[in-house]
Design a protein around this motif. Sequence first.
Motif, PDB file in Angstrom:
ATOM      1  N   VAL A   1       9.811  -9.866  23.304  1.00 16.77           N
ATOM      2  CA  VAL A   1       9.213 -11.157  22.945  1.00 16.77           C
ATOM      3  C   VAL A   1       8.183 -10.750  21.865  1.00 16.77           C
ATOM      4  CG1 VAL A   1       7.812 -13.077  23.648  1.00 16.77           C
ATOM      5  CG2 VAL A   1      10.000 -12.529  25.028  1.00 16.77           C
ATOM      6  N   TYR A   2       7.299  -9.969  22.421  1.00 15.86           N
ATOM      7  CA  TYR A   2       6.075  -9.675  21.531  1.00 15.86           C
ATOM      8  C   TYR A   2       6.418  -8.982  19.964  1.00 15.86           C
ATOM      9  CZ  TYR A   2       2.761 -10.587  25.219  1.00 15.86           C
ATOM     10  OH  TYR A   2       2.056 -11.423  26.030  1.00 15.86           O
ATOM     11  N   GLU A   3       7.377  -8.192  20.422  1.00 19.61           N
ATOM     12  CA  GLU A   3       8.007  -7.352  18.992  1.00 19.61           C
ATOM     13  C   GLU A   3       8.676  -8.650  18.169  1.00 19.61           C
ATOM     14  OE1 GLU A   3       7.676  -4.782  17.701  1.00 19.61           O
ATOM     15  OE2 GLU A   3       7.076  -3.202  19.063  1.00 19.61           O
ATOM     16  N   ARG A   4       9.288  -9.545  18.741  1.00 19.34           N
ATOM     17  CA  ARG A   4      10.104 -10.456  18.039  1.00 19.34           C
ATOM     18  C   ARG A   4       9.123 -11.505  17.536  1.00 19.34           C
ATOM     19  NH1 ARG A   4      15.001 -10.005  21.845  1.00 19.34           N
ATOM     20  NH2 ARG A   4      16.199  -8.339  20.518  1.00 19.34           N
ATOM     21  N   GLN A   5       7.758 -11.718  18.382  1.00 19.09           N
ATOM     22  CA  GLN A   5       7.022 -12.587  17.807  1.00 19.09           C
ATOM     23  C   GLN A   5       6.047 -11.920  16.553  1.00 19.09           C
ATOM     24  OE1 GLN A   5       4.429 -13.268  21.175  1.00 19.09           O
ATOM     25  NE2 GLN A   5       5.458 -15.359  21.723  1.00 19.09           N
ATOM     26  N   LYS A   6       6.066 -10.712  16.488  1.00 16.32           N
ATOM     27  CA  LYS A   6       5.479  -9.918  15.337  1.00 16.32           C
ATOM     28  C   LYS A   6       6.367 -10.073  14.287  1.00 16.32           C
ATOM     29  CE  LYS A   6       5.499  -5.491  15.743  1.00 16.32           C
ATOM     30  NZ  LYS A   6       5.108  -4.146  16.353  1.00 16.32           N
ATOM     31  N   SER A   7       7.543 -10.007  14.604  1.00 13.66           N
ATOM     32  CA  SER A   7       8.805 -10.103  13.421  1.00 13.66           C
ATOM     33  C   SER A   7       8.619 -11.348  12.689  1.00 13.66           C
ATOM     34  CB  SER A   7      10.216 -10.023  14.047  1.00 13.66           C
ATOM     35  OG  SER A   7      11.073 -10.052  13.054  1.00 13.66           O
TER      36      SER A   7
ATOM     37  N   SER B   1      14.374  -5.319  11.057  1.00 10.60           N
ATOM     38  CA  SER B   1      15.581  -4.760  11.631  1.00 10.60           C
ATOM     39  C   SER B   1      15.659  -4.053  12.844  1.00 10.60           C
ATOM     40  CB  SER B   1      16.417  -3.788  10.432  1.00 10.60           C
ATOM     41  OG  SER B   1      16.432  -4.709   9.183  1.00 10.60           O
ATOM     42  N   ALA B   2      14.747  -3.122  12.961  1.00 12.29           N
ATOM     43  CA  ALA B   2      14.451  -2.190  14.129  1.00 12.29           C
ATOM     44  C   ALA B   2      14.143  -3.280  15.394  1.00 12.29           C
ATOM     45  CB  ALA B   2      13.441  -1.335  13.590  1.00 12.29           C
ATOM     46  N   VAL B   3      13.343  -4.192  15.315  1.00  7.92           N
ATOM     47  CA  VAL B   3      12.954  -4.958  16.140  1.00  7.92           C
ATOM     48  C   VAL B   3      14.123  -5.871  16.622  1.00  7.92           C
ATOM     49  CG1 VAL B   3      11.636  -7.304  16.686  1.00  7.92           C
ATOM     50  CG2 VAL B   3      10.549  -5.415  15.775  1.00  7.92           C
ATOM     51  N   HIS B   4      15.077  -6.351  15.892  1.00  5.79           N
ATOM     52  CA  HIS B   4      16.095  -7.188  16.046  1.00  5.79           C
ATOM     53  C   HIS B   4      17.310  -6.248  16.771  1.00  5.79           C
ATOM     54  CE1 HIS B   4      14.954 -10.845  14.675  1.00  5.79           C
ATOM     55  NE2 HIS B   4      14.465 -10.288  13.611  1.00  5.79           N
ATOM     56  N   ALA B   5      17.282  -4.706  16.367  1.00 13.37           N
ATOM     57  CA  ALA B   5      18.020  -3.786  16.974  1.00 13.37           C
ATOM     58  C   ALA B   5      17.876  -3.603  18.531  1.00 13.37           C
ATOM     59  CB  ALA B   5      18.626  -2.824  16.067  1.00 13.37           C
ATOM     60  N   LEU B   6      16.620  -3.838  18.992  1.00 10.02           N
ATOM     61  CA  LEU B   6      16.326  -3.383  20.330  1.00 10.02           C
ATOM     62  C   LEU B   6      17.504  -3.893  21.098  1.00 10.02           C
ATOM     63  CD1 LEU B   6      12.274  -3.970  20.145  1.00 10.02           C
ATOM     64  CD2 LEU B   6      13.420  -1.796  20.434  1.00 10.02           C
ATOM     65  N   PRO B   7      17.709  -3.008  22.382  1.00 14.16           N
ATOM     66  CA  PRO B   7      18.905  -3.635  23.175  1.00 14.16           C
ATOM     67  C   PRO B   7      18.080  -4.709  24.324  1.00 14.16           C
ATOM     68  CG  PRO B   7      17.683  -1.242  23.930  1.00 14.16           C
ATOM     69  CD  PRO B   7      17.045  -1.889  22.774  1.00 14.16           C
ATOM     70  N   ALA B   8      18.695  -5.205  24.885  1.00 12.95           N
ATOM     71  CA  ALA B   8      18.772  -6.214  25.664  1.00 12.95           C
ATOM     72  C   ALA B   8      18.145  -5.299  27.185  1.00 12.95           C
ATOM     73  CB  ALA B   8      19.742  -7.346  25.953  1.00 12.95           C
ATOM     74  N   GLY B   9      18.656  -4.429  27.489  1.00 13.85           N
ATOM     75  CA  GLY B   9      18.148  -3.743  28.567  1.00 13.85           C
ATOM     76  C   GLY B   9      17.332  -2.719  28.391  1.00 13.85           C
ATOM     77  N   ALA B  10      16.524  -2.432  29.435  1.00 15.90           N
ATOM     78  CA  ALA B  10      15.287  -1.589  29.306  1.00 15.90           C
ATOM     79  C   ALA B  10      15.671  -0.367  28.874  1.00 15.90           C
ATOM     80  CB  ALA B  10      14.666  -1.635  30.688  1.00 15.90           C
TER      81      ALA B  10
ATOM     82  N   ASN C   1      13.188   4.786  25.024  1.00 14.29           N
ATOM     83  CA  ASN C   1      13.656   5.510  23.645  1.00 14.29           C
ATOM     84  C   ASN C   1      13.976   4.425  22.488  1.00 14.29           C
ATOM     85  OD1 ASN C   1      13.468   8.023  24.905  1.00 14.29           O
ATOM     86  ND2 ASN C   1      15.549   8.207  25.619  1.00 14.29           N
ATOM     87  N   ALA C   2      14.403   3.573  22.729  1.00 15.69           N
ATOM     88  CA  ALA C   2      14.779   2.720  21.419  1.00 15.69           C
ATOM     89  C   ALA C   2      13.522   2.153  20.969  1.00 15.69           C
ATOM     90  CB  ALA C   2      15.868   1.562  21.981  1.00 15.69           C
ATOM     91  N   LEU C   3      12.568   2.137  21.833  1.00 21.80           N
ATOM     92  CA  LEU C   3      11.166   1.332  21.205  1.00 21.80           C
ATOM     93  C   LEU C   3      10.461   2.341  20.251  1.00 21.80           C
ATOM     94  CD1 LEU C   3       9.497  -1.234  21.446  1.00 21.80           C
ATOM     95  CD2 LEU C   3       8.435  -0.065  23.474  1.00 21.80           C
ATOM     96  N   GLY C   4      10.858   3.641  20.265  1.00 17.14           N
ATOM     97  CA  GLY C   4      10.125   4.460  19.579  1.00 17.14           C
ATOM     98  C   GLY C   4      10.131   4.223  17.934  1.00 17.14           C
ATOM     99  N   LYS C   5      11.405   3.866  17.684  1.00 20.60           N
ATOM    100  CA  LYS C   5      11.626   3.560  16.185  1.00 20.60           C
ATOM    101  C   LYS C   5      10.692   2.452  15.820  1.00 20.60           C
ATOM    102  CE  LYS C   5      16.379   5.271  16.417  1.00 20.60           C
ATOM    103  NZ  LYS C   5      17.919   5.141  16.167  1.00 20.60           N
ATOM    104  N   VAL C   6      10.570   1.517  16.547  1.00 28.93           N
ATOM    105  CA  VAL C   6       9.941   0.318  16.073  1.00 28.93           C
ATOM    106  C   VAL C   6       8.486   0.644  16.142  1.00 28.93           C
ATOM    107  CG1 VAL C   6       9.410  -2.149  17.150  1.00 28.93           C
ATOM    108  CG2 VAL C   6      11.780  -1.432  17.257  1.00 28.93           C
TER     109      VAL C   6
END
Length: 189
Positions: free
Chosen positions: A42-48, A77-86, A89-94
Motif C-alpha cells: 500500500v505504501y509503495e503504491r501510494q508513493k507510486s 513498474s517495480a512497485v506494480h511488479a511486487l507480488p501479492a504474497g510476502a 527479496n522482491a522488495l529489494g529492487k523497489v
Amino acid sequence: MDIILILCAVTAVVIIIAGISIYNGIIGGHNRVQRAWSDVLVYERQKSKVLDQLQKVLADFMVFETSLLEKITGLRSAVHALPAGADGNALGKVELASKELMGGLRVAFEAYPDLKASEAANNMMREIAEQQENVGAAITIYNRNVELFNNSIEMFPGSVVNGLFNQKAPVIPFSDIEASQGFSYTPNF
C-alpha cells in the motif's frame, strides 16, 4: 482404574487444546505476515501515485531530465511488479530504485531553480519522502512479523504441529544488502 482413565483423558484434552492453540497461532502469524506485506505494498503504491503526479510536473523539464523520468517509470513498474504474497527479496529492487530516484531528484532540484521554486514539486518531494519513511516503517513491522512467524513454525512444538497440519514454509524477510555492506560492524552470530 478410573483415575488412570481420567488422567489419560485430561492429558489428551490438554494435548489437543495445546495443539489447536499452536495451530491457530501459526495461522495467525501467517496472516499477520501477509497483512504486513500488504501494508508495504500500500505504501509503495501510494508513493507510486505521487510519482505519477511528479512525472507530470517534471514533463516540462523532460529535455533535461530524461533519465530522471526513466527512473520514475522504472520505480513505478517495480512497485506494480511486487507480488501479492510476502517476499522480502522482491522488495529489494523497489528500494534500490527508490534510492536512485531520490538521488536524481536532488540533483534535478539543485540544477533547475525553477523546478526548485515550484511549490507543487516541493510538496510532492515531501510526500515522496514521507511515503518512503512509511515504507521503511512498514518493512520493519513486516520483518518483525516474519521473524515471529518463522520462529513459530521452526521451534518446538510449533514445528511438529506445522509439519503435521499447516505445512507453512518460512517467509523470506526483507534485507537491504547495499545498506549492510556500508557497515563495518558485523554481529557476532
